[in-house]
Design a protein around this motif. Structure first.
Motif, PDB file in Angstrom:
ATOM      1  N   UNK A   1      11.487  -4.655 -10.334  1.00  0.00           N
ATOM      2  CA  UNK A   1      12.521  -4.976  -9.342  1.00  0.00           C
ATOM      3  C   UNK A   1      12.617  -3.847  -8.316  1.00  0.00           C
ATOM      4  N   UNK A   2      13.217  -4.134  -7.185  1.00  0.00           N
ATOM      5  CA  UNK A   2      13.328  -3.148  -6.115  1.00  0.00           C
ATOM      6  C   UNK A   2      14.128  -1.919  -6.503  1.00  0.00           C
ATOM      7  N   UNK A   3      15.063  -2.038  -7.429  1.00  0.00           N
ATOM      8  CA  UNK A   3      15.894  -0.906  -7.837  1.00  0.00           C
ATOM      9  C   UNK A   3      15.137   0.094  -8.705  1.00  0.00           C
ATOM     10  N   UNK A   4      14.022  -0.309  -9.284  1.00  0.00           N
ATOM     11  CA  UNK A   4      13.283   0.572 -10.183  1.00  0.00           C
ATOM     12  C   UNK A   4      12.243   1.427  -9.487  1.00  0.00           C
ATOM     13  N   UNK A   5      12.005   1.205  -8.190  1.00  0.00           N
ATOM     14  CA  UNK A   5      11.018   2.011  -7.461  1.00  0.00           C
ATOM     15  C   UNK A   5      11.676   2.658  -6.251  1.00  0.00           C
ATOM     16  N   UNK A   6      11.150   3.815  -5.883  1.00  0.00           N
ATOM     17  CA  UNK A   6      11.657   4.548  -4.722  1.00  0.00           C
ATOM     18  C   UNK A   6      10.469   5.181  -4.018  1.00  0.00           C
ATOM     19  N   UNK A   7      10.555   5.260  -2.697  1.00  0.00           N
ATOM     20  CA  UNK A   7       9.488   5.884  -1.925  1.00  0.00           C
ATOM     21  C   UNK A   7       9.330   7.348  -2.299  1.00  0.00           C
ATOM     22  N   UNK A   8       8.109   7.807  -2.305  1.00  0.00           N
ATOM     23  CA  UNK A   8       7.841   9.201  -2.644  1.00  0.00           C
ATOM     24  C   UNK A   8       8.473  10.146  -1.622  1.00  0.00           C
ATOM     25  N   UNK A   9       8.426   9.788  -0.330  1.00  0.00           N
ATOM     26  CA  UNK A   9       8.994  10.632   0.719  1.00  0.00           C
ATOM     27  C   UNK A   9      10.496  10.820   0.531  1.00  0.00           C
ATOM     28  N   UNK A  10      11.179   9.756   0.141  1.00  0.00           N
ATOM     29  CA  UNK A  10      12.627   9.820  -0.066  1.00  0.00           C
ATOM     30  C   UNK A  10      12.969  10.759  -1.220  1.00  0.00           C
ATOM     31  N   UNK A  11      12.228  10.658  -2.308  1.00  0.00           N
ATOM     32  CA  UNK A  11      12.478  11.526  -3.455  1.00  0.00           C
ATOM     33  C   UNK A  11      12.178  12.985  -3.134  1.00  0.00           C
ATOM     34  N   UNK A  12      11.118  13.231  -2.361  1.00  0.00           N
ATOM     35  CA  UNK A  12      10.786  14.602  -1.980  1.00  0.00           C
ATOM     36  C   UNK A  12      11.873  15.193  -1.081  1.00  0.00           C
TER      37      UNK A  12
ATOM     38  N   UNK B   1      14.909  16.062  -3.209  1.00  0.00           N
ATOM     39  CA  UNK B   1      14.650  17.257  -4.005  1.00  0.00           C
ATOM     40  C   UNK B   1      14.707  18.514  -3.141  1.00  0.00           C
ATOM     41  N   UNK B   2      14.174  18.446  -1.917  1.00  0.00           N
ATOM     42  CA  UNK B   2      14.234  19.588  -1.007  1.00  0.00           C
ATOM     43  C   UNK B   2      15.679  19.909  -0.638  1.00  0.00           C
ATOM     44  N   UNK B   3      16.498  18.893  -0.399  1.00  0.00           N
ATOM     45  CA  UNK B   3      17.915  19.119  -0.091  1.00  0.00           C
ATOM     46  C   UNK B   3      18.646  19.759  -1.265  1.00  0.00           C
ATOM     47  N   UNK B   4      18.334  19.323  -2.472  1.00  0.00           N
ATOM     48  CA  UNK B   4      18.968  19.883  -3.660  1.00  0.00           C
ATOM     49  C   UNK B   4      18.584  21.355  -3.844  1.00  0.00           C
ATOM     50  N   UNK B   5      17.311  21.669  -3.650  1.00  0.00           N
ATOM     51  CA  UNK B   5      16.845  23.048  -3.800  1.00  0.00           C
ATOM     52  C   UNK B   5      17.453  23.938  -2.723  1.00  0.00           C
TER      53      UNK B   5
ATOM     54  N   UNK C   1       0.786  -1.221   0.000  1.00  0.00           N
ATOM     55  CA  UNK C   1       0.000   0.000   0.000  1.00  0.00           C
ATOM     56  C   UNK C   1       0.822   1.276   0.000  1.00  0.00           C
ATOM     57  N   UNK C   2       2.143   1.177   0.076  1.00  0.00           N
ATOM     58  CA  UNK C   2       2.970   2.379   0.077  1.00  0.00           C
ATOM     59  C   UNK C   2       3.001   3.009  -1.309  1.00  0.00           C
ATOM     60  N   UNK C   3       3.018   4.348  -1.295  1.00  0.00           N
ATOM     61  CA  UNK C   3       3.083   5.090  -2.553  1.00  0.00           C
ATOM     62  C   UNK C   3       4.539   5.175  -2.988  1.00  0.00           C
ATOM     63  N   UNK C   4       4.813   4.724  -4.201  1.00  0.00           N
ATOM     64  CA  UNK C   4       6.166   4.724  -4.742  1.00  0.00           C
ATOM     65  C   UNK C   4       6.166   5.434  -6.091  1.00  0.00           C
ATOM     66  N   UNK C   5       7.355   5.811  -6.514  1.00  0.00           N
ATOM     67  CA  UNK C   5       7.530   6.418  -7.824  1.00  0.00           C
ATOM     68  C   UNK C   5       8.465   5.506  -8.624  1.00  0.00           C
ATOM     69  N   UNK C   6       8.123   5.261  -9.853  1.00  0.00           N
ATOM     70  CA  UNK C   6       8.958   4.433 -10.713  1.00  0.00           C
ATOM     71  C   UNK C   6      10.091   5.317 -11.228  1.00  0.00           C
ATOM     72  N   UNK C   7      11.330   4.966 -10.859  1.00  0.00           N
ATOM     73  CA  UNK C   7      12.487   5.802 -11.188  1.00  0.00           C
ATOM     74  C   UNK C   7      13.360   5.199 -12.288  1.00  0.00           C
ATOM     75  N   UNK C   8      13.081   3.993 -12.694  1.00  0.00           N
ATOM     76  CA  UNK C   8      13.912   3.374 -13.718  1.00  0.00           C
ATOM     77  C   UNK C   8      13.178   2.250 -14.426  1.00  0.00           C
ATOM     78  N   UNK C   9      13.768   1.810 -15.510  1.00  0.00           N
ATOM     79  CA  UNK C   9      13.223   0.695 -16.283  1.00  0.00           C
ATOM     80  C   UNK C   9      14.394  -0.181 -16.698  1.00  0.00           C
TER      81      UNK C   9
END
Length: 125
Positions: A54-65, A68-72, A5-13
């Protein structure tokens, strides 16, 4: 391991399955087959499909946010340092020497007793 049920973002293929990279989805199942390379089954609402990923192709939305906040934040500090011509801040941001500066600052701090002695000495003069 991600929870169901966790929301993830697909970061790779990585296996070129035409995954919708950049889209969000929800973990709906684990693939526990040892012979299979895929770790999760992800439901992508936009495409209305289930994808084995695979596990490497998805990342948690919170982690990506957070990344991105650290980069900004880093970019804003660089812009501020350049606008104010603060070369020390710019150098510290670019090299990542924040911890060393904090350690040096803690060495310069006097103890309370030394500070009081110094005040009493100046009062007698």
């Amino acid at each position: 391991m991600l929870r169901l049920g966790q929301k993830v973002i697909i970061v790779g293929d990585s296996f070129e399955q035409n995954l919708p990279v950049g889209e969000y989805g929800y973990i709906i199942a684990y693939d526990r087959n040892a012979d299979n390379v895929f770790d999760y089954v992800v439901r992508v609402p936009k495409t209305n499909k289930h994808h084995f990923v695979p596990g490497a192709d998805v990342e948690l939305e919170e982690t990506l946010l957070k990344l991105e906040a650290d980069r900004i934040e880093r970019e804003a500090l660089i812009d501020f340092a350049l606008a104010t011509k603060n070369s020390a801040l710019f150098h510290r941001i670019m090299t990542g020497e924040v911890e060393e500066v904090q350690a040096e600052a803690s060495k310069d701090v006097q103890s309370d007793q030394d500070f009081i002695r110094q005040i009493h000495l100046k009062a007698w003069i």
